[in-house]
Design an enzyme around this catalytic site. Structure first.
Site, PDB file in Angstrom:
ATOM      1  N   GLY A   1       0.536  -4.965   0.770  1.00 56.64           N
ATOM      2  CA  GLY A   1      -0.659  -4.864  -0.068  1.00 56.64           C
ATOM      3  C   GLY A   1      -0.398  -5.337  -1.496  1.00 56.64           C
ATOM      4  O   GLY A   1      -1.319  -5.801  -2.173  1.00 56.64           O
TER       5      GLY A   1
ATOM      6  N   ALA B   1       0.869  -1.181   0.000  1.00 57.07           N
ATOM      7  CA  ALA B   1       0.000   0.000   0.000  1.00 57.07           C
ATOM      8  C   ALA B   1       0.903   1.227   0.000  1.00 57.07           C
ATOM      9  O   ALA B   1       2.077   1.141   0.374  1.00 57.07           O
ATOM     10  CB  ALA B   1      -0.866  -0.026   1.253  1.00 57.07           C
TER      11      ALA B   1
ATOM     12  N   GLU C   1       4.234  -5.913   6.895  1.00 58.28           N
ATOM     13  CA  GLU C   1       3.465  -4.895   7.635  1.00 58.28           C
ATOM     14  C   GLU C   1       3.866  -4.784   9.094  1.00 58.28           C
ATOM     15  O   GLU C   1       3.841  -3.701   9.683  1.00 58.28           O
ATOM     16  CB  GLU C   1       1.960  -5.204   7.541  1.00 58.28           C
TER      17      GLU C   1
ATOM     18  N   GLU D   1      -0.797  -8.930  -1.360  1.00 56.70           N
ATOM     19  CA  GLU D   1      -2.220  -9.225  -1.129  1.00 56.70           C
ATOM     20  C   GLU D   1      -3.009  -9.124  -2.438  1.00 56.70           C
ATOM     21  O   GLU D   1      -3.919  -9.904  -2.688  1.00 56.70           O
ATOM     22  CB  GLU D   1      -2.788  -8.271  -0.071  1.00 56.70           C
TER      23      GLU D   1
HETATM   24  N1  3HC Z   1       4.691   3.393  -0.152  1.00 51.95           N
HETATM   25  C1  3HC Z   1       5.191   4.595  -0.492  1.00 51.95           C
HETATM   26  N2  3HC Z   1       6.478   4.806  -0.823  1.00 51.95           N
HETATM   27  C2  3HC Z   1       7.290   3.747  -0.814  1.00 51.95           C
HETATM   28  C3  3HC Z   1       6.850   2.456  -0.472  1.00 51.95           C
HETATM   29  C4  3HC Z   1       5.474   2.291  -0.128  1.00 51.95           C
HETATM   30  N3  3HC Z   1       4.953   1.103   0.206  1.00 51.95           N
HETATM   31  N4  3HC Z   1       7.885   1.622  -0.544  1.00 51.95           N
HETATM   32  C5  3HC Z   1       8.945   2.341  -0.926  1.00 51.95           C
HETATM   33  N5  3HC Z   1       8.581   3.630  -1.090  1.00 51.95           N
HETATM   34  C6  3HC Z   1       9.430   4.737  -1.541  1.00 51.95           C
HETATM   35  C7  3HC Z   1      10.574   5.021  -0.582  1.00 51.95           C
HETATM   36  O1  3HC Z   1      10.175   5.895   0.454  1.00 51.95           O
HETATM   37  C8  3HC Z   1      11.588   5.643  -1.513  1.00 51.95           C
HETATM   38  O2  3HC Z   1      11.198   6.974  -1.715  1.00 51.95           O
HETATM   39  P1  3HC Z   1      12.311   8.115  -1.958  1.00 51.95           P
HETATM   40  O3  3HC Z   1      13.075   7.677  -3.165  1.00 51.95           O
HETATM   41  O4  3HC Z   1      11.507   9.344  -2.107  1.00 51.95           O
HETATM   42  O5  3HC Z   1      13.158   8.103  -0.711  1.00 51.95           O
HETATM   43  C9  3HC Z   1      11.368   4.893  -2.818  1.00 51.95           C
HETATM   44  O6  3HC Z   1      10.064   4.320  -2.735  1.00 51.95           O
HETATM   45  C10 3HC Z   1      12.353   3.777  -3.076  1.00 51.95           C
HETATM   46  O7  3HC Z   1      12.400   2.959  -1.905  1.00 51.95           O
HETATM   47  P2  3HC Z   1      13.781   2.398  -1.318  1.00 51.95           P
HETATM   48  O8  3HC Z   1      14.786   3.488  -1.252  1.00 51.95           O
HETATM   49  O9  3HC Z   1      13.438   1.699  -0.062  1.00 51.95           O
HETATM   50  O10 3HC Z   1      14.200   1.401  -2.486  1.00 51.95           O
HETATM   51  P3  3HC Z   1      14.838  -0.039  -2.390  1.00 51.95           P
HETATM   52  O11 3HC Z   1      14.988  -0.500  -3.769  1.00 51.95           O
HETATM   53  O12 3HC Z   1      16.000  -0.038  -1.468  1.00 51.95           O
HETATM   54  O13 3HC Z   1      13.734  -0.960  -1.659  1.00 51.95           O
HETATM   55  C11 3HC Z   1      11.549  -1.875  -1.284  1.00 51.95           C
HETATM   56  C12 3HC Z   1      12.518  -1.194  -2.281  1.00 51.95           C
HETATM   57  C13 3HC Z   1      12.099  -3.259  -0.913  1.00 51.95           C
HETATM   58  C14 3HC Z   1      10.228  -2.016  -1.939  1.00 51.95           C
HETATM   59  C15 3HC Z   1      11.477  -1.023   0.014  1.00 51.95           C
HETATM   60  O14 3HC Z   1      11.184   0.312  -0.365  1.00 51.95           O
HETATM   61  C16 3HC Z   1      10.415  -1.446   0.973  1.00 51.95           C
HETATM   62  O15 3HC Z   1      10.647  -2.355   1.760  1.00 51.95           O
HETATM   63  N6  3HC Z   1       9.257  -0.762   0.966  1.00 51.95           N
HETATM   64  C17 3HC Z   1       8.211  -0.947   1.943  1.00 51.95           C
HETATM   65  C18 3HC Z   1       7.430  -2.195   1.681  1.00 51.95           C
HETATM   66  C19 3HC Z   1       6.323  -2.326   2.694  1.00 51.95           C
HETATM   67  O16 3HC Z   1       6.517  -2.200   3.891  1.00 51.95           O
HETATM   68  N7  3HC Z   1       5.116  -2.619   2.215  1.00 51.95           N
HETATM   69  C20 3HC Z   1       3.983  -2.792   3.064  1.00 51.95           C
HETATM   70  C21 3HC Z   1       3.256  -1.496   3.161  1.00 51.95           C
HETATM   71  S1  3HC Z   1       1.932  -1.585   4.316  1.00 51.95           S
HETATM   72  C22 3HC Z   1       0.694  -2.357   3.480  1.00 51.95           C
HETATM   73  O17 3HC Z   1       0.870  -2.762   2.369  1.00 51.95           O
HETATM   74  C23 3HC Z   1      -0.613  -2.445   4.207  1.00 51.95           C
HETATM   75  C24 3HC Z   1      -1.572  -3.397   3.544  1.00 51.95           C
HETATM   76  O18 3HC Z   1      -1.496  -4.662   4.145  1.00 51.95           O
HETATM   77  C25 3HC Z   1      -3.000  -2.917   3.632  1.00 51.95           C
END
Ligand code: 3HC
Length: 707
Positions: A112, A73, A135, A115
């Site tokens: 997400g 998400a 998450e 999912e």
């Molecule tokens: N939402 C918004 N922005 C995100 C994002 C997300 N889920 N994931 C990454 N970004 C952004 C980062 O903030 C970064 O922004 P910036 O360049 O402005 O600083 C950019 O994307 C690139 O991210 P990284 O620097 O972290 O790039 P990497 O290649 O090193 O890693 C990744 C990529 C493995 C996808 C890592 O970004 C990551 O782990 N992201 C989070 C994943 C996550 O936690 N997802 C779950 C979200 S909660 C959810 O989904 C709830 C649902 O169950 C309802």
């Protein structure tokens, strides 16, 4: 719908629909990580409608453009009202699609994003893909059916394992556990997905959505959940979301799908409202924010780092050499004592072999990494290094001598870094004719494990050198944070304040166990004195002894901690320090001998011990840190509050669910902290309690100090 084999896109970005032959292709294209924000959600619904309405599309394929499948998400939308269609609504549409939907996964399918994939009817992954529900790391649980569908595919035990750890699995493992249906070679998710879709149609297979499957959850042993709850209470007593994750997965096996999903939603929203979610998301963005350095022009060129050098084969130097080798960078390890070099290389090998025994490296990988580390007694081997990190004895004289030699040995343009934790980087740079190429790289012990790297920018460090080292930090898996020159830089300068208060509190009547209990109760993994035992009491004692022998007027009279070191109680390494340790155990056990040393110390200082409250310990240890952090901001040693937050999160075990030191300070209440600092300044005195002007100002204005 148009009939040519390749239709035109009917949806604007970030999601488009086009048909290839008899397969309708839905492509999400929302850089950088295809986060499932509002635009993507609406786009998915519109593209699905287009695909269902396309009479010539017999199956639908969901793929992503760019470097990854959907990474979750859109975290930036959290805390704001969710505009429809919500993620659960999108997912319900995919699940109920009248045409089979195939998800073809590359890069990382996370949260997400996974999912969405799970709601598709067939899951195909490229061999390099990774899939997970992280998450929990954001204080949440999968809130769009993940806790209900994953157990139906992989069983409740594996689902709990994946969701509670938040760690992704590789494609091969995903296939083995039933999370994906096929693993494909190649780099193109589109090609892999089309192949899978054609196979599906050719075989006339009608896949069953995960929501309708019950085989893997039938007969789940209910004690799985009781046992997991007990373990969590022991292992993660502070965390909110893990217990809700267990509740949600239990609902998957005890309730029909629709009811389980409703229960998951309730639990998800409770996590969303928790302050831990806000803290953990601040910590997530802090880690990324620190890489963007204020004042460093965009597009600053960087230098290639193809070969590194490290001076000093001690624990720190060896750990730093491992950081380079782990990232595939060849490194020359220099020491002037042959036996120190041999000991250092043996320690590195032992370290790698221990990792291999835990199954985290293969024997071949151990040899590859050892092969990248070249021990030598000769500085000449550094002539073609692109960067050298000096990790020698902490003495200005020693370091300046080394830097003079490096200046005469290393090629023009080589970056010269010092790992000093206290000394003036500018004075070290001045020993060379290239101060623009000099800076500090302050690693934290054990250097191959700890993620923090303080990148100390000298007065004359060039933009290119700073940008190069910050990029290198990321390449070697560190969180690089730029700091300015001062004694202790940011992390240790703040730690010193906590240490001073912890010692003073024990002097006044608290026990080390009480101080540590308050700090672990706050969420630190170790209390101050348990951490002192881990780091080793002897280091500070030896420095103090040298200073006392040299007649340094600022050298403190020996403390009770010094008395422990004099008795050979160095900490964990001698199984006795502030605490005692059973052989092979790291559990601190209070020791009457220490209590008597402390009692003797109080008597010799004429102090009658008093009862010290937990509240006072909490305030004095933590508020002293906030006050120092505010001074660090005032002086510009840290450019932003987020830099301080990241330093304490990644170098000192600050509880990530509290967001960071200054993020927490705002939630604790700046007015309350400022008032207490002023009170302690009046009652206790000393420069450490002199209130920071910035802290007082922000408190008076009702403005935050963090962000
Ligand atoms: N939402 C918004 N922005 C995100 C994002 C997300 N889920 N994931 C990454 N970004 C952004 C980062 O903030 C970064 O922004 P910036 O360049 O402005 O600083 C950019 O994307 C690139 O991210 P990284 O620097 O972290 O790039 P990497 O290649 O090193 O890693 C990744 C990529 C493995 C996808 C890592 O970004 C990551 O782990 N992201 C989070 C994943 C996550 O936690 N997802 C779950 C979200 S909660 C959810 O989904 C709830 C649902 O169950 C309802």
């Amino acid at each position: 719908m148009p009939s040519p084999a390749q239709t035109e896109a009917v949806q604007p970005n970030p999601v488009r629909y086009a048909r290839q032959g008899r397969i309708g292709v839905i492509t999400v294209d929302y850089p950088p990580v295809n986060a499932v924000g509002h635009g993507v959600r609406s786009g998915l619904v519109a593209a699905l409608d287009a695909g269902l309405a396309d009479a010539e599309a017999e199956a639908l394929l969901l793929v992503c453009a760019g470097r990854t499948f959907m990474a979750g998400a859109d975290i930036r939308e959290f805390g704001k009202p969710s505009a429809p269609p919500t993620l659960p609504q999108v997912i319900a549409r995919l699940d109920g699609s009248a045409k089979p939907v195939i998800a073809a996964i590359h890069g990382t399918a996370l949260g997400g994003g996974l999912e969405v994939a799970l709601a598709c009817h067939v899951h195909v992954a490229l061999r390099s893909a990774r899939l997970g529900l992280p998450e929990v790391k954001l204080g949440l649980l999968p809130g769009a059916g993940g806790t209900q569908r994953l157990p139906r595919l992989v069983g409740a035990a594996k689902a709990l394992d994946m969701i509670l750890s938040g760690e992704p699995v590789g494609a091969e493992e995903a296939l083995a556990i039933g999370l994906v249906d096929a693993v494909e070679d190649g780099n193109s998710p589109l090609e892999a997905g089309l192949r899978a879709a054609e196979r599906l149609l050719a075989e006339g297979w009608t896949p069953q959505p995960a929501s309708a499957r019950t085989g893997r959850i039938a007969g789940t042993d209910p004690t799985l959940f009781t046992a997991m709850r007990a373990e969590l209470t022991k292992r993660q007593p502070h965390l909110f979301s893990p217990h809700r994750i267990v509740d949600a997965v239990e609902a998957a096996v005890t309730l029909p799908f629709a009811e389980g999903t409703a229960r998951e939603r309730e639990l998800f929203l409770a996590c969303m409202d928790s302050p831990q979610r806000a803290g953990l998301i601040h910590a997530f963005f802090a880690e990324r924010e620190v890489a963007k350095i204020p004042g460093l022009p965009a597009g600053t060129p960087t230098r290639d780092i193809r070969k590194a050098g490290v001076i000093g084969a001690g624990t720190m130097g060896g750990g730093i050499a491992m950081c380079f080798a782990n990232a595939g960078i060849p490194v020359v390890l220099v020491d002037n004592a042959p036996d120190a070099l041999d000991r250092g290389m043996a320690a590195i090998r032992r370290n790698y072999e221990a990792t291999a025994r835990k199954g985290r490296l293969t024997a071949a990988q151990v040899e590859d990494r050892m092969g990248l580390i070249h021990p030598t007694l000769s500085y000449g081997a550094l002539a073609d290094a692109d960067l050298v990190v000096e990790a020698a004895f902490e003495s200005m004289e020693v370091k300046r001598t080394i830097f003079r030699v490096l200046d005469g040995t290393c090629k023009p343009g080589a970056i010269l870094a010092t790992n000093t934790s206290t000394l003036d980087v500018d004075a070290i740079a001045a020993a060379t004719g290239r101060p623009q190429d000099v800076l500090g790289m302050h690693f934290f012990s054990p250097a191959n494990v700890m993620r923090l790297l303080e990148v100390v920018r000298g007065a004359r460090t060039s933009h290119t050198v700073l940008a190069t080292v910050m990029a290198l930090a990321r390449r070697i898996g560190k969180v690089g944070v730029t700091v300015g020159v001062c004694y202790g830089f940011v992390g240790n300068r703040i730690l010193q304040q906590r240490g001073r208060e912890a010692m003073a509190l024990v002097g006044e009547g608290a026990s080390p166990e009480q101080v540590d209990r308050v700090l672990t109760g706050f969420g630190f993994p170790l209390g101050h004195f348990a951490m002192t035992d881990l780091a080793g009491i002897d280091v500070g004692w030896r420095i103090g002894e040298e200073r006392r022998k040299a007649g340094d007027p600022e050298a403190q009279t020996p403390s009770w901690l010094d008395v422990l070191a004099e008795r050979g109680r160095y900490g964990q390494k001698t199984s006795a320090g502030v605490y005692r340790y059973e052989p092979g155990s790291r559990t601190p056990i209070p020791d009457p001998e220490v209590a008597s040393v402390i009692g003797e110390d109080r008597r010799s200082r004429g102090i009658t011990p008093r009862a010290v409250s937990d509240v006072e310990i909490r305030e004095r240890c933590l508020y002293a840190m906030v006050n120092e952090a505010a001074k660090i901001l005032e002086e510009g040693i840290a450019a932003r509050p987020v830099d301080i937050d990241a330093i304490w999160l990644h170098g000192y075990g600050f509880p990530s669910w509290r967001g960071g030191l200054l993020f927490w300070a705002d939630r604790e209440g700046l007015g309350k902290i400022a008032a207490a600092v002023q009170r302690y300044h009046r009652d206790i005195g000393g420069p450490q309690w002199c209130p920071s002007a910035l802290l007082l100002q922000r408190a008076a204005d009702g403005q935050p100090i963090g962000c």
